[in-house]
Scaffold this active site. Structure first.
Site, mmCIF file in Angstrom:
data_model
loop_
_atom_site.group_PDB
_atom_site.id
_atom_site.type_symbol
_atom_site.label_atom_id
_atom_site.label_comp_id
_atom_site.label_asym_id
_atom_site.label_seq_id
_atom_site.Cartn_x
_atom_site.Cartn_y
_atom_site.Cartn_z
ATOM 1 N N ASN A 106 0.891 -1.081 0.043
ATOM 2 C CA ASN A 106 0.005 0.108 -0.096
ATOM 3 C C ASN A 106 0.844 1.288 -0.153
ATOM 4 O OD1 ASN A 106 -0.353 1.968 2.586
ATOM 5 N ND2 ASN A 106 0.329 0.094 3.373
ATOM 6 N N PHE A 110 -1.264 8.387 4.182
ATOM 7 C CA PHE A 110 -2.029 9.104 5.360
ATOM 8 C C PHE A 110 -3.295 9.984 4.762
ATOM 9 C CE2 PHE A 110 1.977 9.564 8.159
ATOM 10 C CZ PHE A 110 2.228 8.194 8.493
ATOM 11 N N SER A 170 6.007 5.015 8.595
ATOM 12 C CA SER A 170 5.169 4.548 7.245
ATOM 13 C C SER A 170 6.342 5.113 6.239
ATOM 14 C CB SER A 170 3.966 5.445 7.405
ATOM 15 O OG SER A 170 3.071 4.891 8.157
ATOM 16 N N ASN A 172 5.370 5.895 2.981
ATOM 17 C CA ASN A 172 4.557 6.786 2.039
ATOM 18 C C ASN A 172 4.437 8.192 2.134
ATOM 19 O OD1 ASN A 172 3.843 3.958 0.836
ATOM 20 N ND2 ASN A 172 2.611 3.690 2.304
ATOM 21 N N THR A 173 5.101 8.752 3.502
ATOM 22 C CA THR A 173 5.066 9.954 3.687
ATOM 23 C C THR A 173 6.797 10.452 3.529
ATOM 24 O OG1 THR A 173 3.103 10.367 4.880
ATOM 25 C CG2 THR A 173 4.675 12.039 5.006
ATOM 26 N N LYS A 212 6.307 3.404 16.651
ATOM 27 C CA LYS A 212 6.181 2.557 16.052
ATOM 28 C C LYS A 212 7.371 2.279 14.892
ATOM 29 C CE LYS A 212 2.924 0.083 13.030
ATOM 30 N NZ LYS A 212 1.515 0.260 12.603
ATOM 31 N N ASN A 241 5.957 -1.871 11.311
ATOM 32 C CA ASN A 241 5.278 -1.299 10.294
ATOM 33 C C ASN A 241 5.300 -2.060 9.028
ATOM 34 O OD1 ASN A 241 3.662 0.696 8.527
ATOM 35 N ND2 ASN A 241 4.139 2.176 10.202
#
Ligand SMILES: Cc1cc2nc3c(=O)[nH]c(=O)nc-3n(C[C@H](O)[C@H](O)[C@H](O)COP(=O)(O)O)c2cc1C
Length: 334
Positions: A106, A110, A170, A172-173, A212, A241
């Site tokens: 994915n 966010f 994460s 994706n940022t 995390k 994660n």
């Protein structure tokens, strides 16, 4: 055959993201039919958990489905990641299933309604179980202002959370994972633990803070994070994660998509990172194991590696809600 096994072919025939949404709406109904979850209480971070199996962040990013998800029997539910301002996330498609390996890639980035609307949703929920709230930064906040975003979110969510997760992992940022690096993480947890003091005073409750982390960390990086966690009295670590690696999915359709890999292929690396944190923190900090738990045996592996609690996401998509009771039973039997 469980109701989920019957519904899965239909869900999987839909566009991936729509199927995901539909599964969320169906969760409330599924709760009525899924296997009852045995009570197996665990005390961690000063909180009493009715069982040690939780929902991982990212399925209910807006805290809009807390009651339905809690009905699946989770001992705790983590919602978010939430950012200060609403943002749309990345362009679709941004969710890919790799069913040959029970995996997902994915790159949502966010997408969420922003912290004010998020809290309005939390207030509407009737469930009063253990609720984790996972916080992050907006995509367009410059790196030098990142800590301000976390501070703003912490202030807002504090009175509504059983614990707060600081998401620095994460993929994706842009730049988010940089916050895992020793001096950035130090600065971040220093400011957030300092901010917690007046918040604890104001609300008469000390809300645990949890960091995390990614599964792609090496031993030195794990050591540095563990040092910061210990020094500033962070109560918990979630390991892990999603991963940037594509080990175990090479050559499969969608394997080349950008984003974070989750599910069965990341189980071993996530457990290795968990085990190394257990070694570095020596029982002082609560460890929450996540990454590739698709069965009771996988949950047991996380407990054996040092986790007090376990979270599920991708396993829920492939195995359905009965996985919650299977994992809770595995804990009881350990
Ligand atoms: C579609 C999807 C969205 C996710 N979104 C978030 C998120 O917003 N915040 C977060 O901390 N983790 C997020 N995660 C990571 C999960 O919470 C979990 O840590 C990871 O997927 C490993 O567990 P699993 O293998 O059981 O899925 C997401 C995972 C998936 C598959």
């Amino acid at each position: 055959m469980s109701l989920y096994r019957l519904a899965r072919p239909l869900l999987f025939s839909l566009d991936e993201e729509n199927a995901h949404q539909l599964a969320l709406y169906a969760a409330g109904v599924a709760g009525l039919f899924s296997a009852p979850v045995p009570r197996s209480p665990v005390r961690a971070m000063g909180i009493e958990f009715p069982n040690p199996i939780g929902l991982a962040a990212g399925l209910d990013k807006d805290a809009a489905h807390i009651d339905a998800l809690a009905a699946l029997g989770f001992g705790f539910v983590e919602v978010g990641t939430v950012t200060p301002r609403a943002q749309p996330g990345n362009a679709r498609p941004r969710l890919f299933r790799l069913p040959e390996r029970d995996a997902i890639i994915n790159r949502f980035g966010f997408n969420n309604v922003g912290v004010d609307a998020f809290i309005a949703n939390v207030r509407r929920a009737r469930w009063n179980g253990v609720l984790g709230i996972n916080i992050g930064k907006n995509a367009d906040t410059p790196p030098e202002r990142a800590i301000d975003d976390y501070e703003l979110c912490l202030k807002q969510v504090y009175p509504h959370a059983s614990y707060v997760t600081i998401n620095v992992s994460s993929p994706n940022t842009q730049g988010l994972r940089t916050l895992q690096e020793a001096h950035h993480l130090e600065a971040l947890v220093k400011r957030l633990t300092a901010l917690r003091e007046p918040l604890a005073e104001r609300y008469g409750r000390r809300v645990p803070l949890v960091v995390k982390v990614a599964p792609d960390l090496n031993t030195d990086e794990i050591g540095a994070i563990a040092d910061a966690v210990r020094r500033y009295g962070i109560e918990g670590v979630i390991a892990t994660n999603t991963s940037l690696s594509r080990e175990g999915v090479e050559g499969l359709r969608h394997a080349g998509e950008a984003g974070g890999l989750s599910g069965a292929p990341i189980r071993e690396m996530a457990t290795r990172v968990l085990r190394e944190f257990a070694f570095a923190l020596k029982g002082e900090t609560t460890l929450i194991g996540a990454g590739g738990v698709m069965s009771g045996a996988d949950a047991q592996e996380k407990f054996a590696a040092g986790a007090q609690l376990v979270q599920l996401y991708t396993g829920l998509i492939y195995r359905g809600p009965d996985l919650v009771s299977e994992c809770a039973s595995a804990f009881r039997g350990k």
